[in-house]
Design a protein around this motif. Structure first.
Motif, short mmCIF file in Angstrom:
data_model
loop_
_atom_site.label_atom_id
_atom_site.label_comp_id
_atom_site.label_asym_id
_atom_site.label_seq_id
_atom_site.Cartn_x
_atom_site.Cartn_y
_atom_site.Cartn_z
N GLU A 48 -61.88 -15.15 18.84
CA GLU A 48 -60.03 -14.54 18.27
C GLU A 48 -60.04 -12.98 19.18
O GLU A 48 -59.15 -12.41 20.09
CB GLU A 48 -60.50 -13.88 16.92
CG GLU A 48 -58.99 -14.31 16.16
CD GLU A 48 -59.59 -14.22 14.73
OE1 GLU A 48 -60.27 -15.20 13.57
OE2 GLU A 48 -59.10 -12.96 14.07
N LEU B 99 -59.65 -13.64 22.99
CA LEU B 99 -58.29 -14.33 23.51
C LEU B 99 -57.35 -13.16 23.16
O LEU B 99 -56.72 -13.12 24.17
CB LEU B 99 -58.19 -15.73 22.63
CG LEU B 99 -58.41 -17.27 22.89
CD1 LEU B 99 -58.59 -17.42 21.99
CD2 LEU B 99 -58.36 -17.16 24.25
N GLY C 204 -57.13 -20.87 18.28
CA GLY C 204 -58.43 -19.55 17.92
C GLY C 204 -57.16 -18.27 18.69
O GLY C 204 -57.71 -17.43 18.19
N GLN C 205 -56.21 -18.11 18.55
CA GLN C 205 -55.37 -16.97 19.84
C GLN C 205 -54.95 -16.29 18.03
O GLN C 205 -54.34 -15.36 18.42
CB GLN C 205 -54.61 -17.36 20.83
CG GLN C 205 -53.13 -18.77 20.11
CD GLN C 205 -52.58 -18.66 21.58
OE1 GLN C 205 -52.21 -18.20 22.29
NE2 GLN C 205 -52.33 -20.18 21.26
N LEU C 206 -54.49 -16.82 17.15
CA LEU C 206 -53.48 -16.30 15.87
C LEU C 206 -55.24 -15.37 15.34
O LEU C 206 -55.97 -16.01 14.68
CB LEU C 206 -53.03 -17.63 15.61
CG LEU C 206 -51.96 -18.01 16.54
CD1 LEU C 206 -51.24 -19.45 15.05
CD2 LEU C 206 -51.01 -17.28 16.62
N LEU C 207 -54.64 -14.60 14.72
CA LEU C 207 -55.38 -13.74 13.90
C LEU C 207 -54.80 -14.34 12.58
O LEU C 207 -54.36 -15.02 12.25
CB LEU C 207 -55.12 -12.72 14.50
CG LEU C 207 -55.38 -11.27 15.74
CD1 LEU C 207 -54.52 -10.36 15.52
CD2 LEU C 207 -56.90 -11.77 15.48
N ALA C 208 -56.15 -14.65 12.30
CA ALA C 208 -56.54 -15.26 10.53
C ALA C 208 -56.21 -14.98 9.53
O ALA C 208 -55.30 -15.36 9.03
CB ALA C 208 -58.00 -15.81 10.77
#
Lengths: 235, 458
Positions: B365, B368, A96-100
């Motif tokens: 998101e 983090l 979940g740390q990557l921006l979608a």
């Protein structure tokens, strides 16, 4: 980036942290040397995540100190600690740390861009990192179009692209199957070592800890075991 | 089932501070929607009653035109108002998603999850509807000060009646429940909530073609009606609905296009992120700024109205005819201004609601990112940019479109009349400031989400 060569890269002394009546850390001392990889292990509720958060400057301990290359984090305000996290630390979380909405290459390039690197330069650097982690040809894919293992490799690239002194990984394989998890740990430990960064991995999985050169066990907010051993090597 | 339903009040209370904030936002949006819808319906009933039983020569001659105009306002407002209600329901559900997903994993059946949502959102809808009814009653004295057809409405003329109020208290919760259940499907279908985000397909250019054809058709209609005399303006304004339809077709497509251009040109992280969000879901952005697009469109058309009075005064008409035309154009302006004011309010409420929902949807998101050192100021900047750039584009773009589309009747005089232009610029500035202020309501929510969210529970 200039690192202090004498003394530990990361040093914690007498860390105490309480949440209400619960004591999460009850006086933890820990030194991490430059280039060292440390697995922090312990059962659920042992305080290992709180320790990672204190070391990373996310949480401020109630007592005790944390120093990065000799510089105390306790003297810094939230904005300065945020800058340390951006500049001198790298992070790999469970998911979940990557921006979608960003493709892989922009997710990685965002980290140097936040430090003021021009977009073109940051993008070229990100492309090289992705290629070196076996993700050539996937630069334009968004997180939803990557497998769990691929997404964690992108996260590793994002954590290391700024040349951090310490990389923190919080259950980095927790959302992956065992084979993919082993693969991600191999990439994480190898790349961190080659980059000259120290690595602190929080995990409850002995298989994950085996990739690190040192194993620290935390129970009830205290370090109860600290052993060095030869890390697992790439097969 | 009853044991599960007994959880509903606990779920309602369990949200903490941001739970209360989102509930308040959702209820406020339902209330705004109800109060404004009832006000518009009240106006429609008032004009219909006057047309059916005219009090003088003016009402006898123009009564039916006013009913057409009132229907026009209803047509223009119904979509933004319903969209606002839908967004409010989705926000209410978003806050509960995580807890409902957990319950689902614990073995609660899909039907029970839906039932819990129904109870929760219906409750919010009902409270909002009741507050909206109170708001409508409170607004009645305001509306009775606005003169139409040479005299102000009495509160009795604008009173919609108890059956309509009762119907609103049923219809709003039903709308809330339907929107809520639809947006909850993912929890029911996939309790793990693995939202796979993929590159969305670009919207096809056929939208632009259809919209251009509709605009051309509109201009032809205006030209033809223009030959029939000033009275045809009523019909011309009525066909604004066609223009609005064209705008709704072209809007999301144009926003997507602008987003892709801005992605290419972005230099800073904030520019890049805001542009990527626009490309990611231009329809979501349109849901926020689309209402303002409508407002800009109406304001653009309005910019030419002051010409009507001066134009008709110079045609050798009798003093009575000049006075009648002045009353009619004055009313036209007031009606359009009221519609504008309402669309601004709706757009601002939609912006506040949508941004709050975004913060909640992306709380992990965001948290983090901040833990990894991303400055919170960047998230604020992206949030503002996300609304500001499309808003300016849509408001100014749609106003310009309206001026161009009305040009067959008024020529370029519509651009040169200073009072019309001043009105246009004033309306757009006020609307934009209102919407920007509304987006700031999600600022405390973002802080609260960042403070609460753990990387993972230990």
């Amino acid at each position: 980036m200039s690192h202090t060569t004498s003394g530990p890269r990361l040093s914690a002394r007498g860390l105490v942290k309480q949440f209400g009546a619960t004591t999460a850390l009850a006086g933890v001392d820990l030194d991490v040397a430059a280039g060292e990889s440390v697995a922090v292990m312990g059962p659920s509720g042992s305080g290992k995540s709180t320790l990672l958060h204190c070391l990373a400057g996310i949480l401020v301990p109630d007592a005790g100190t944390v120093a990065l290359s000799g510089r105390g984090l306790h003297d810094l305000d939230e904005r300065e600690r945020s800058l340390v996290r951006r500049r001198q630390y790298g992070f790999v979380f469970q998911f979940g740390q990557l921006l979608a909405e960003l493709p892989a290459i922009e997710n990685v390039a965002l980290a140097p861009m936040l430090l003021g690197t021009p977009r073109r330069e940051a993008t070229e650097l990100a492309g090289r990192w992705l290629a070196s982690l076996g993700l050539a040809g996937m630069e334009g894919r968004r997180p939803g179009e990557l497998s769990g293992g691929q997404a964690q490799r992108v996260a590793v690239a994002r954590a290391l692209i700024t040349g951090p002194e310490v990389v923190f990984a919080d259950e980095p394989t927790g959302a992956l199957d065992q084979a993919t998890g082993q693969d991600v740990m191999r990439v994480l430990t190898e790349t961190t070592r080659l980059a000259g960064a120290s690595l602190v991995v929080v995990t409850h999985d002995a298989g994950v800890a085996a990739w690190c050169g040192r194993r620290v066990e935390v129970r009830d907010g205290r370090v109860v075991a600290d052993e060095r051993r030869a890390p697992e090597v790439a097969r | 089932m009853s044991a599960v339903l007994a959880l509903a009040p606990r779920l309602r209370r369990a949200g903490g501070r941001d739970g209360r904030l989102t509930t308040a936002l959702a209820v406020a949006a339902f209330a705004v929607m109800t109060a404004l819808t009832l006000s518009v319906v009240g106006g429609l009933l008032g004009f219909s009653a006057r047309a059916a039983d005219p009090a003088g020569a003016f009402q006898r001659e123009y009564g039916d035109s006013y009913v057409v105009l009132a229907w026009t306002a209803v047509v223009l407002l119904v979509v933004p108002l319903l969209t606002l209600g839908g967004s409010a329901a989705r926000l209410g559900v978003a806050r509960r998603d995580a807890r409902l997903a957990t319950l689902r994993l614990l073995g609660v059946t899909p039907r029970e999850v839906v039932a819990l949502t129904v109870v929760g959102t219906a409750w919010q809808g009902l409270v909002g509807a009741v507050a909206g009814v109170a708001g409508y009653v409170a607004l009645l004295p305001v509306w009775t000060r606005v003169p139409f057809q040479g005299s102000t409405f009495s509160a009795g003329e604008l009173w919609v009646g108890w059956p309509v109020l009762a119907a609103a208290c049923v219809a709003v919760p039903v709308l809330a429940v339907v929107s809520g259940v639809v947006s909850l499907r993912r929890v029911v279908v996939s309790p793990l909530g693995v939202a796979r985000r993929q590159t969305p397909p670009a919207m096809r250019a056929v939208r632009a073609v259809v919209a251009l054809v509709a605009m051309g058709l509109f201009m032809v209609v205006l030209l033809v009606l223009g030959q029939l005399g000033a009275f045809a303006v009523a019909f011309a304004i009525g066909s604004l609905a066609l223009g609005f339809g064209a705008l709704n077709l072209i809007g999301p497509w144009a926003l997507g296009l602008v987003g892709r251009l801005r992605v290419r040109r972005a230099r800073t992280p904030a520019q890049l992120l805001a542009a990527r969000r626009l490309v990611d879901d231009p329809r979501a952005t349109w849901r926020v700024v689309g209402g303002l697009g409508l407002a800009g469109f109406v304001a653009g058309a309005l910019a030419v109205v002051p010409l009507l009075a001066s134009a008709s005064a110079g045609e050798g008409a009798s003093a009575a005819e000049v006075a009648e035309t002045a009353t009619f154009t004055g009313d036209l302006m007031r009606g359009a201004l009221l519609t504008l004011g309402i669309t601004f309010l709706v757009a601002a409420a939609a912006a506040g609601i949508t941004q709050a929902a975004t913060v909640l949807d992306r709380r992990r998101e965001y948290a983090l990112q901040v833990l990894a050192g991303t400055p919170v100021a960047l998230l604020d900047s992206v949030r503002r940019r996300e609304v500001l750039v499309p808003m300016l584009l849509v408001a100014v773009g749609s106003a310009a479109t309206a001026v161009v589309m009305m040009s067959p009747v008024f020529g370029i005089a519509g651009l040169t009349d200073p009072s019309g232009l001043l009105l246009l610029v004033g309306c757009l500035t006020a609307g934009c400031l209102l919407v920007l202020a509304a987006t700031e309501t999600s600022r405390p929510l973002l802080r609260s989400v960042l403070a609460e969210t753990q990387v993972r529970p230990d």
